[in-house]
Design a protein around this motif. Structure first.
Motif, PDB file in Angstrom:
ATOM      1  N   ASP A 111       0.815  -1.218   0.000  1.00 55.90           N
ATOM      2  CA  ASP A 111       0.000   0.000   0.000  1.00 55.90           C
ATOM      3  C   ASP A 111       0.852   1.274   0.000  1.00 55.90           C
ATOM      4  O   ASP A 111       0.426   2.316   0.489  1.00 55.90           O
ATOM      5  CB  ASP A 111      -0.923   0.008   1.216  1.00 55.90           C
ATOM      6  CG  ASP A 111      -0.150  -0.046   2.544  1.00 55.90           C
ATOM      7  OD1 ASP A 111       1.059  -0.382   2.509  1.00 55.90           O
ATOM      8  OD2 ASP A 111      -0.744   0.238   3.597  1.00 55.90           O
ATOM      9  N   VAL A 112       2.067   1.195  -0.534  1.00 56.97           N
ATOM     10  CA  VAL A 112       2.946   2.365  -0.560  1.00 56.97           C
ATOM     11  C   VAL A 112       2.350   3.425  -1.488  1.00 56.97           C
ATOM     12  O   VAL A 112       1.999   3.131  -2.636  1.00 56.97           O
ATOM     13  CB  VAL A 112       4.366   1.987  -1.035  1.00 56.97           C
ATOM     14  CG1 VAL A 112       5.262   3.224  -1.077  1.00 56.97           C
ATOM     15  CG2 VAL A 112       4.961   0.924  -0.127  1.00 56.97           C
ATOM     16  N   THR A 113       2.241   4.652  -1.001  1.00 56.13           N
ATOM     17  CA  THR A 113       1.682   5.733  -1.807  1.00 56.13           C
ATOM     18  C   THR A 113       2.791   6.484  -2.544  1.00 56.13           C
ATOM     19  O   THR A 113       3.967   6.393  -2.181  1.00 56.13           O
ATOM     20  CB  THR A 113       0.911   6.730  -0.933  1.00 56.13           C
ATOM     21  OG1 THR A 113       1.838   7.393  -0.054  1.00 56.13           O
ATOM     22  CG2 THR A 113      -0.159   6.031  -0.107  1.00 56.13           C
ATOM     23  N   GLU A 114       2.380   7.245  -3.539  1.00 55.09           N
ATOM     24  CA  GLU A 114       3.353   8.051  -4.273  1.00 55.09           C
ATOM     25  C   GLU A 114       4.050   9.038  -3.340  1.00 55.09           C
ATOM     26  O   GLU A 114       5.272   9.233  -3.422  1.00 55.09           O
ATOM     27  CB  GLU A 114       2.664   8.807  -5.410  1.00 55.09           C
ATOM     28  CG  GLU A 114       3.619   9.682  -6.214  1.00 55.09           C
ATOM     29  CD  GLU A 114       2.905  10.547  -7.235  1.00 55.09           C
ATOM     30  OE1 GLU A 114       3.336  11.704  -7.438  1.00 55.09           O
ATOM     31  OE2 GLU A 114       1.924  10.061  -7.840  1.00 55.09           O
ATOM     32  N   ALA A 115       3.294   9.663  -2.443  1.00 51.57           N
ATOM     33  CA  ALA A 115       3.879  10.641  -1.512  1.00 51.57           C
ATOM     34  C   ALA A 115       4.929   9.989  -0.623  1.00 51.57           C
ATOM     35  O   ALA A 115       5.989  10.577  -0.360  1.00 51.57           O
ATOM     36  CB  ALA A 115       2.780  11.277  -0.662  1.00 51.57           C
ATOM     37  N   GLU A 116       4.633   8.782  -0.140  1.00 49.53           N
ATOM     38  CA  GLU A 116       5.607   8.068   0.695  1.00 49.53           C
ATOM     39  C   GLU A 116       6.858   7.741  -0.101  1.00 49.53           C
ATOM     40  O   GLU A 116       7.974   7.836   0.411  1.00 49.53           O
ATOM     41  CB  GLU A 116       4.992   6.773   1.235  1.00 49.53           C
ATOM     42  CG  GLU A 116       3.961   6.970   2.326  1.00 49.53           C
ATOM     43  CD  GLU A 116       3.381   5.647   2.794  1.00 49.53           C
ATOM     44  OE1 GLU A 116       3.397   5.381   4.006  1.00 49.53           O
ATOM     45  OE2 GLU A 116       2.927   4.865   1.936  1.00 49.53           O
ATOM     46  N   TYR A 117       6.662   7.351  -1.352  1.00 47.17           N
ATOM     47  CA  TYR A 117       7.806   6.999  -2.190  1.00 47.17           C
ATOM     48  C   TYR A 117       8.679   8.216  -2.466  1.00 47.17           C
ATOM     49  O   TYR A 117       9.915   8.127  -2.384  1.00 47.17           O
ATOM     50  CB  TYR A 117       7.330   6.391  -3.510  1.00 47.17           C
ATOM     51  CG  TYR A 117       8.481   5.994  -4.404  1.00 47.17           C
ATOM     52  CD1 TYR A 117       9.278   4.899  -4.082  1.00 47.17           C
ATOM     53  CD2 TYR A 117       8.807   6.724  -5.543  1.00 47.17           C
ATOM     54  CE1 TYR A 117      10.354   4.535  -4.880  1.00 47.17           C
ATOM     55  CE2 TYR A 117       9.880   6.369  -6.344  1.00 47.17           C
ATOM     56  CZ  TYR A 117      10.646   5.277  -6.008  1.00 47.17           C
ATOM     57  OH  TYR A 117      11.725   4.934  -6.788  1.00 47.17           O
TER      58      TYR A 117
END
Length: 323
Positions: free
Chosen positions: A154-160
């Motif tokens: 569930d990794v989000t773009e913002a987290e990445y």
């Protein structure tokens, strides 16, 4: 100023830097990885950052090399964690020797980086060391986040983006900041350099994600498709997971969940999914956005336009890179 002068100064310093001799198993891997080549982006940025404000940019050469030694230290350890077979087209240190040697040699490289940073003039030494320490910790934070992402779906773009900012971009930002600090630039310009380096760095890493899928193996220097094989949570995969629907979503998850597969077949299949979803175009647009913000940061630096142009030209080369 001919940019080749900076590269020549770095090469001379690199060739004249002594890391140690005995035991050979400890120091040979350091010489090996430092002589593998690479783009030397970070130390060049330090020299360009210093040249913005002073003709005496040579005093930044040793500290610039410290950034490169630290960077290669992180690569040596990252390669162990990633079980990477190649670095710059050659066997990684842990493949050529073994994991334990690579860990210990990397530790000595970190010590060497501090030794080179001690060449900074005393009035700014504490500030430089403090900023380096914070940056080094952030790089480790980014690497840990990257490893955490391996077990998450569930990794989000913002987290990445935050992860690659820490793992990759803050060191580019520090490299430019270091040049400004050594040249005694004003605080605002130093901050603009740091922020510009971070934005350029994010664009640089997103370009790396793109090249891992679409790069020319002869130019890329690493295994093309390696991220796909490893199910690595890159910008490309995160976007695909978010946008895939129906049969494409089912097929993508099928490839991600397989434990046994033909590597070439998986790379081809997942790349075709990316093609159908337009992931390449999305990544290219995001890359351009971060590079544009980096250039805007550099424009705010209080330096002579002719000197600034060298930095801008260098940054533009990163936009067009294919390796």
């Amino acid at each position: 100023m001919n940019p080749a002068v900076f590269s020549e100064a770095l090469l001379n310093q690199l060739q004249n830097t002594q890391y140690g001799d005995q035991p050979a198993e400890l120091y040979d891997p350091i010489r090996y990885i430092m002589n593998l080549g690479g783009k030397r982006l970070r130390p060049l940025m330090t020299l360009l950052g210093a040249y913005l404000f002073t003709d005496d940019w040579q005093k930044a050469v040793k500290p610039a090399l410290a950034v490169e030694v630290f960077h290669n230290f992180t690569l040596m350890h990252d390669d162990i964690m990633d079980q990477a077979p190649l670095r710059r087209g050659q066997p990684t240190v842990h493949e050529k020797w073994n994991n334990n040697i690579a860990i210990l040699s990397g530790d000595v490289m970190l010590v060497n980086a501090y030794e080179l940073l001690l060449d900074v003039e005393t009035p700014i030494l504490k500030r430089v060391m403090s900023r380096f320490n914070r940056t080094a910790a952030e790089v480790c934070e980014g690497q840990q986040l990257d490893m955490n992402f391996e077990t998450r779906t569930d990794v989000t773009e913002a987290e990445y983006i935050e992860m690659i900012k820490l793992k990759t971009s803050v060191l580019l930002g520090f490299a430019l900041e270091l040049g400004g600090l050594i040249a005694r630039a004003d605080d605002a310009s130093v901050e603009h350099l740091r922020e510009g380096g971070i934005n350029i760095g994010i664009g640089f890493q997103l370009k790396d994600d793109l090249l891992d899928v679409y790069g020319d193996p002869a130019k890329f220097g690493k295994q093309v498709g390696g991220d796909i094989i490893a199910n690595k949570k890159t910008f490309m995969l995160i976007e695909a997971l978010e946008k895939a629907e129906g049969a494409l979503k089912t097929e993508l998850h099928s490839w991600l969940n397989r434990t046994q597969f033909d590597k070439a077949e998986k790379v081809k299949a997942v790349t075709e999914i990316y093609d159908q979803l337009g992931i390449r175009q999305i990544a290219e647009a995001r890359i351009s956005s971060y590079f544009a913000q980096g250039f805007a940061n550099f424009e705010q630096v209080s330096a002579e336009p002719a000197r600034k142009e060298l930095l801008l030209q260098f940054a533009h080369q990163l936009v067009e890179r294919e390796s």
